[in-house]
Design an enzyme around this catalytic site. Structure first.
Site, PDB file in Angstrom:
ATOM      1  N   GLU A 258       0.850  -1.191   0.000  1.00 43.57           N
ATOM      2  CA  GLU A 258       0.000   0.000   0.000  1.00 43.57           C
ATOM      3  C   GLU A 258       0.887   1.242   0.000  1.00 43.57           C
ATOM      4  O   GLU A 258       1.812   1.314   0.823  1.00 43.57           O
ATOM      5  CB  GLU A 258      -0.903  -0.007   1.229  1.00 43.57           C
ATOM      6  CG  GLU A 258      -1.956   1.082   1.215  1.00 43.57           C
ATOM      7  CD  GLU A 258      -2.918   0.990   2.390  1.00 43.57           C
ATOM      8  OE1 GLU A 258      -3.008   1.979   3.144  1.00 43.57           O
ATOM      9  OE2 GLU A 258      -3.566  -0.068   2.551  1.00 43.57           O
ATOM     10  N   HIS A 277      -7.988   2.991   0.995  1.00 43.92           N
ATOM     11  CA  HIS A 277      -7.791   3.217   2.437  1.00 43.92           C
ATOM     12  C   HIS A 277      -8.482   4.510   2.884  1.00 43.92           C
ATOM     13  O   HIS A 277      -7.851   5.425   3.430  1.00 43.92           O
ATOM     14  CB  HIS A 277      -6.298   3.279   2.785  1.00 43.92           C
ATOM     15  CG  HIS A 277      -6.026   2.994   4.239  1.00 43.92           C
ATOM     16  ND1 HIS A 277      -4.817   2.500   4.678  1.00 43.92           N
ATOM     17  CD2 HIS A 277      -6.801   3.146   5.353  1.00 43.92           C
ATOM     18  CE1 HIS A 277      -4.852   2.355   5.999  1.00 43.92           C
ATOM     19  NE2 HIS A 277      -6.042   2.743   6.429  1.00 43.92           N
TER      20      HIS A 277
END
Length: 312
Positions: A258, A277
């Protein structure tokens, strides 16, 4: 303000934050511009609102008087590691409970969007194709919540109107206001019956890649896996194998790695829905964050114990 007043850095997002405790010297930093004051004088640091640990960590080595770091997230694994490399102890606090309503709302959104085929409908819309399909329903389904803290319990609250059969799992067995919470050691026993599995468990050394190939293989055919915790609690390669066969679907607000690289196969894997996210990021988050910051600064100024201290 006295030159000896404890210095506080707050995120630039809180430029309009008022009614702060007196006796502290406040500065705001956006994480991109020059430091607003000498980092060596900072005692209380609330980092910029960003997921980039390099930005958050940039002034830490120069903060030789630092006593408290107030993170703006509930997950603090990377920040905890950065503070652990400092030569002195620093109290780290998180926002436990503050993002829970927003994160639970996204978890429900991901469940409904995935079950009702919204991603496929959007792709059909892009093609101008009218393609009605029968889809599963959330009503009456079996839902397993892995990680029953503030987020997990908020997810169950939102599931109540759907009449779901909910199984709760956490690090230790206990009771909750909605029923018993089972120990994570029994997790393999519950996977085969769950239509939806929601991951809201903190990332720790014990939970890193908790959902590996073995646990994923225990999930029932056609089940949906939703992750709103941290990407690393899930083995990405193992999920890719299961999703590519069509046996499992997934809805992920967090990924490992990520941010997810543009060429990563997760982007194009059938049955996988991804959001970047954003679980906590709603406008309703700001008043709750501001209230926490005010309480923490009042406690700090008065020399009282802070809320939400993260164990070292």
């Amino acid at each position: 303000m006295s030159a000896n007043s404890p210095q506080v850095w707050l995120p630039a997002h809180f430029a309009d934050l008022a009614d702060l405790p007196p006796g502290l010297d406040y500065a705001r930093w956006d994480g991109r511009s020059d430091f607003p004051s000498d980092p060596a004088k900072v005692e209380f640091y609330a980092p910029p609102l960003t997921q980039d640990i390099d930005i958050i960590s940039r002034p830490l080595k120069r903060m030789t008087r630092l006593r408290v770091v107030q993170a703006l997230s509930s997950g603090t694994d990377e920040l905890r590691a950065a503070l652990g490399r400092l030569p002195r102890p620093v109290t780290l606090c998180n926002t436990r409970g503050v993002p829970a309503p927003s994160t639970a709302e996204l978890a429900l959104t991901l469940i409904l969007a995935s079950l009702r085929g919204i991603p496929e409908a959007l792709r059909a819309q892009d093609r101008g194709a009218w393609s009605p399909q029968f889809a599963p329903s959330l009503y009456g389904r079996s839902v397993l919540i892995v990680g029953y803290g503030a987020v997990g319990s908020a997810v169950e609250d939102l599931l109540a109107p759907f009449g779901c059969a909910v199984t709760r799992v956490a690090s230790e067995e206990r009771d909750s206001r909605r029923g018993p919470v089972q120990s994570v050691t029994r997790l393999p026993d519950f996977l085969a019956d769950a239509d939806v599995v929601v991951l809201s468990i903190p990332l720790t050394p014990q939970t890193r890649q908790l959902f590996d190939a073995g646990l994923l293989a225990r999930m029932k055919d056609g089940a949906l896996l939703v992750n709103v915790s941290r990407g690393a609690v899930l083995d990405t390669d193992a999920l890719l194998k299961e999703a590519h066969t069509g046996r499992l679907r997934a809805a992920l607000d967090v990924t490992d790695p990520e941010p997810l690289p543009q060429a990563h196969p997760l982007w194009t894997t059938p049955g996988v829905l991804i959001t970047p996210h954003v679980g906590a990021f709603t406008l309703s988050l700001w008043p709750r964050l501001e209230a926490l910051i005010r309480r923490q600064l009042a406690r700090f100024a008065a020399g009282e114990e802070l809320e939400n201290i993260v164990p070292r």
